[in-house]
Structure formats: C-alpha cells, structure tokens
Design a protein around this motif. Structure first.
Motif, PDB file in Angstrom:
ATOM      1  N   THR A 167       4.817  -8.048  -8.029  1.00  0.00           N
ATOM      2  CA  THR A 167       6.200  -8.232  -8.469  1.00  0.00           C
ATOM      3  C   THR A 167       7.086  -7.045  -8.098  1.00  0.00           C
ATOM      4  N   ALA A 168       6.479  -5.974  -7.598  1.00  0.00           N
ATOM      5  CA  ALA A 168       7.241  -4.776  -7.226  1.00  0.00           C
ATOM      6  C   ALA A 168       7.411  -4.632  -5.723  1.00  0.00           C
ATOM      7  N   PHE A 169       6.947  -5.625  -4.937  1.00  0.00           N
ATOM      8  CA  PHE A 169       7.005  -5.495  -3.484  1.00  0.00           C
ATOM      9  C   PHE A 169       8.408  -5.179  -2.968  1.00  0.00           C
ATOM     10  N   ASN A 170       9.377  -6.002  -3.342  1.00  0.00           N
ATOM     11  CA  ASN A 170      10.730  -5.811  -2.812  1.00  0.00           C
ATOM     12  C   ASN A 170      11.316  -4.468  -3.230  1.00  0.00           C
ATOM     13  N   HIS A 171      11.153  -4.144  -4.500  1.00  0.00           N
ATOM     14  CA  HIS A 171      11.694  -2.880  -5.000  1.00  0.00           C
ATOM     15  C   HIS A 171      11.052  -1.691  -4.276  1.00  0.00           C
ATOM     16  N   PHE A 172       9.728  -1.753  -4.074  1.00  0.00           N
ATOM     17  CA  PHE A 172       9.015  -0.667  -3.394  1.00  0.00           C
ATOM     18  C   PHE A 172       9.493  -0.534  -1.950  1.00  0.00           C
ATOM     19  N   ALA A 173       9.601  -1.673  -1.261  1.00  0.00           N
ATOM     20  CA  ALA A 173      10.018  -1.639   0.148  1.00  0.00           C
ATOM     21  C   ALA A 173      11.423  -1.079   0.309  1.00  0.00           C
ATOM     22  N   MET A 174      12.302  -1.400  -0.638  1.00  0.00           N
ATOM     23  CA  MET A 174      13.675  -0.884  -0.556  1.00  0.00           C
ATOM     24  C   MET A 174      13.743   0.592  -0.905  1.00  0.00           C
ATOM     25  N   GLN A 175      12.956   1.014  -1.864  1.00  0.00           N
ATOM     26  CA  GLN A 175      12.994   2.412  -2.284  1.00  0.00           C
ATOM     27  C   GLN A 175      12.285   3.339  -1.302  1.00  0.00           C
ATOM     28  N   PHE A 176      11.245   2.804  -0.631  1.00  0.00           N
ATOM     29  CA  PHE A 176      10.461   3.639   0.292  1.00  0.00           C
ATOM     30  C   PHE A 176      10.340   2.948   1.654  1.00  0.00           C
ATOM     31  N   PRO A 177      11.430   2.867   2.395  1.00  0.00           N
ATOM     32  CA  PRO A 177      11.403   2.158   3.678  1.00  0.00           C
ATOM     33  C   PRO A 177      10.526   2.817   4.734  1.00  0.00           C
ATOM     34  N   ASP A 178      10.152   4.082   4.523  1.00  0.00           N
ATOM     35  CA  ASP A 178       9.307   4.777   5.497  1.00  0.00           C
ATOM     36  C   ASP A 178       7.819   4.545   5.258  1.00  0.00           C
ATOM     37  N   ILE A 179       7.486   3.741   4.236  1.00  0.00           N
ATOM     38  CA  ILE A 179       6.091   3.404   3.950  1.00  0.00           C
ATOM     39  C   ILE A 179       5.843   1.964   4.398  1.00  0.00           C
ATOM     40  N   HIS A 180       4.752   1.740   5.102  1.00  0.00           N
ATOM     41  CA  HIS A 180       4.416   0.397   5.577  1.00  0.00           C
ATOM     42  C   HIS A 180       3.764  -0.383   4.434  1.00  0.00           C
ATOM     43  N   LEU A 181       4.545  -1.244   3.792  1.00  0.00           N
ATOM     44  CA  LEU A 181       4.049  -2.019   2.660  1.00  0.00           C
ATOM     45  C   LEU A 181       3.205  -3.188   3.148  1.00  0.00           C
ATOM     46  N   LYS A 182       1.989  -3.282   2.650  1.00  0.00           N
ATOM     47  CA  LYS A 182       1.103  -4.387   3.005  1.00  0.00           C
ATOM     48  C   LYS A 182       1.032  -5.361   1.832  1.00  0.00           C
ATOM     49  N   ARG A 183       1.731  -6.472   1.978  1.00  0.00           N
ATOM     50  CA  ARG A 183       1.700  -7.525   0.962  1.00  0.00           C
ATOM     51  C   ARG A 183       0.416  -8.334   1.140  1.00  0.00           C
ATOM     52  N   GLY A 184      -0.181  -8.723   0.045  1.00  0.00           N
ATOM     53  CA  GLY A 184      -1.401  -9.510   0.132  1.00  0.00           C
ATOM     54  C   GLY A 184      -2.656  -8.687   0.343  1.00  0.00           C
ATOM     55  N   ALA A 185      -2.565  -7.369   0.189  1.00  0.00           N
ATOM     56  CA  ALA A 185      -3.752  -6.516   0.291  1.00  0.00           C
ATOM     57  C   ALA A 185      -4.288  -6.229  -1.107  1.00  0.00           C
ATOM     58  N   ARG A 186      -5.586  -6.349  -1.281  1.00  0.00           N
ATOM     59  CA  ARG A 186      -6.202  -5.976  -2.561  1.00  0.00           C
ATOM     60  C   ARG A 186      -6.132  -4.465  -2.725  1.00  0.00           C
ATOM     61  N   PHE A 187      -6.353  -3.764  -1.643  1.00  0.00           N
ATOM     62  CA  PHE A 187      -6.182  -2.312  -1.615  1.00  0.00           C
ATOM     63  C   PHE A 187      -5.963  -1.889  -0.179  1.00  0.00           C
ATOM     64  N   VAL A 188      -5.398  -0.707  -0.007  1.00  0.00           N
ATOM     65  CA  VAL A 188      -5.119  -0.151   1.325  1.00  0.00           C
ATOM     66  C   VAL A 188      -5.624   1.288   1.346  1.00  0.00           C
ATOM     67  N   GLU A 189      -6.328   1.652   2.410  1.00  0.00           N
ATOM     68  CA  GLU A 189      -6.810   3.027   2.582  1.00  0.00           C
ATOM     69  C   GLU A 189      -6.135   3.639   3.801  1.00  0.00           C
ATOM     70  N   ASP A 190      -5.648   4.851   3.643  1.00  0.00           N
ATOM     71  CA  ASP A 190      -5.016   5.549   4.756  1.00  0.00           C
ATOM     72  C   ASP A 190      -5.320   7.031   4.596  1.00  0.00           C
ATOM     73  N   ALA A 191      -6.212   7.542   5.443  1.00  0.00           N
ATOM     74  CA  ALA A 191      -6.708   8.917   5.320  1.00  0.00           C
ATOM     75  C   ALA A 191      -7.335   9.081   3.924  1.00  0.00           C
ATOM     76  N   ASN A 192      -6.953  10.149   3.182  1.00  0.00           N
ATOM     77  CA  ASN A 192      -7.550  10.314   1.847  1.00  0.00           C
ATOM     78  C   ASN A 192      -6.687   9.711   0.749  1.00  0.00           C
TER      79      ASN A 192
END
Length: 302
Positions: A167-192
């Motif tokens: 429910t926070a996807f849109n708000h997150f994407a608008m607030q942090f446009p420099d982060i690649h938001l992955k919708r439909g991911a159970r979890f995301v790993e990027d480095a540590n």
C-alpha cells in the motif's frame, strides 16, 4: 496500518525432517541465488532490532522468532545474539500497545552484523546516522514493511533496488525516485542491504538470511520447527499478487495515498478537478492535498 500481533511459539525439537521447500507446487519456481555469508567460527552473530514508538510487532517479532529458532548441530554458542536498540532505554509502545524496554541505546549497543528495521515512527537524524555508520560493517541491514522508508532516508538505498509494503508503493516511489522500486517482490537484496515487503514478508527475509549464513537445510529446519509453511523465502518474486494495484471504483473506493479500502460515509474527503477522493486518515488527506497531481497521475507515471 492495522497492528498485527505475532504470537511467540516454543522452540521445539522436531522428531522428523522438514519438507523440502522446492517440493510440490514450488518445484518450478525460481530459486534464490546462493550468495552465502560467512558465519563466525565461534561466538554468535549480533542482530540488532532497531525500534521506536509504533514499531509494528510482526515486522520485528517475526524475524526475531526465526533467528532464535535456528539450531546448528554440534555448536555450543547460539547462532544469533538478539537485542533491541533505540535512542534511549525508556519504554516504548509498539503496535497494539505492547510495552517494550529497549536493551541498548544508540551509544552503547554492541556492534551488529545484522540490523532489522521494522515499520516505526519517523526517524531522527541520530537514528539515521547510527544506521549509516553501523551498515559499514554489517553483513545485512534489512528493513521490513515501511521500515524501507527509514532505510531510504539514510541515503544508503540511493541507486539501488528495494521493495516495501504494497500500500506504500506509490508514496515510496514518489518520495524516493532514485531508488528502483520492485513491486511484487517478497524481498530484494542489493549488496549488504535487503528490503522485505509487508509484515509477514520479514519472516521470509529472515529465513533467507539464515540460509545465506548456514545453508538451506538449516533454514528449512528452522521453518519446520516454527510450523511455518510459507515458501516465499525461497522465491523473491513470490509477491506478484501485489505487483498490480487494485483499481478504485465508485462502489469500492480506495485511498489514493495508501490504496486501502475506505468507507465513503465516514472517510475524510477532498474534491479535485470535479472528482471526490476518500482517505483512510486525515494525514493521508493532507498528503494528497499538498500534491494531488502526483497521486491522481501515479499509475501513469510509476
């Protein structure tokens, strides 16, 4: 967000082996890459649970249960050492009113190898700086649910991939446009860094961390002892049901900020360009009223 309690279960020893996570319907699902982490030869892995007012119970109690239920045959020390960290050791009220006395402050907390950041109140600069400094030496700094907003505010996720509560996807994407938001991911790993979806997703990410340290068989055993039958920890793409946002209709309106169901008879509302929008809370209405175009056009832009 509705508070969801997580009931602690006993640390039981099972008489038979767990079912394999790749059996049955999950056999053809994509598996996570090994991406192993090296546990210490002796001693325990320090896991800090960063909490503050309103910390959502399942977000941190779910992973806590996972880490405490890990058993390594022949090992004397507990695999993980768990503790809570907050700005002060004054009691806090978590979701649902649970009262918690933090173990450590930001100043005296043991150096963590894993950090768990649940959904919670707005972080102070001191909290953000503690996350930044601690993450220089962590194996994993993980957020659960809207804890992703806290992690994002450190700047550490900039340019990286992440996920959060659906429910926070849109708000997150608008607030942090420099982060690649992955919708439909159970979890995301990027480095540590690692981010889980909402609520129970944190259990799966914690099991994934256990797998990276000690292998799939140990993680399966922990899940088995918990009587946890979810398989999301073996498949980061298993949240696809949340990849497509539900559509708001006149019969079933949704809050344009969080996407949750609202009752038009009692919900706060705003009229924008001749259309009425309903909100879960006055706070959501205020967010919408500040920049309505962003929310009205969110589905087109994001």
């Amino acid at each position: 967000m509705a508070a969801i309690a997580f009931s602690a279960i006993a640390n039981l020893s099972a008489s038979s082996g767990p079912l394999k996570a790749t059996s049955g319907a999950n056999a053809n699902k994509p598996a996570t890459k090994a991406n192993p982490l090296k546990p210490p030869v002796q001693g325990s892995i320090a896991v800090a649970f960063l909490i503050s007012e309103g910390a959502v119970i399942i977000d941190f109690c779910g992973p806590w249960e996972v880490f405490q239920d890990v058993n390594i045959p022949g090992r004397q020390d507990a695999p993980f050492r768990l503790y809570t960290v907050a700005e002060t050791t004054a009691p806090i009220r978590a979701s649902g009113g649970m009262k918690i006395v933090p173990d450590y402050t930001l100043e005296n907390a043991p150096v963590p190898k894993v950090i768990v950041i649940p959904a919670q109140s707005e972080p102070t600069e001191a909290v953000l700086e503690w996350i930044r400094k601690s993450t220089r030496n962590t194996d994993v700094t993980m957020s659960v649910c809207t804890g992703a907003f806290v992690l994002a505010k450190t700047g550490l996720l900039s340019g990286k991939a992440a996920t959060t509560f659906h429910t926070a996807f849109n708000h997150f994407a608008m607030q942090f446009p420099d982060i690649h938001l992955k919708r439909g991911a159970r979890f995301v790993e990027d480095a540590n860094l690692a981010t889980a979806g909402g609520l129970s997703s944190g259990i799966d990410l914690a099991l994934r961390v256990v797998e990276r340290y000690y292998g799939r068989e140990i993680a399966q055993k922990a899940a088995y002892n918990m009587e946890y039958q979810g398989q999301g920890w073996t498949n980061p793409d298993s949240n696809q049901i949340y990849a497509i946002a539900p559509v708001s209709t006149a019969e079933h309106p949704l809050c344009p900020v969080c996407g949750m169901d609202v009752d038009p008879a009692t919900a706060p509302k705003s009229v924008y360009k001749g259309k009425t929008y309903y909100f879960c809370t006055v706070g959501d209405k205020e967010i919408f009223d500040a920049t309505p175009d962003k929310f009205v056009n969110a589905d087109k832009k994001l």
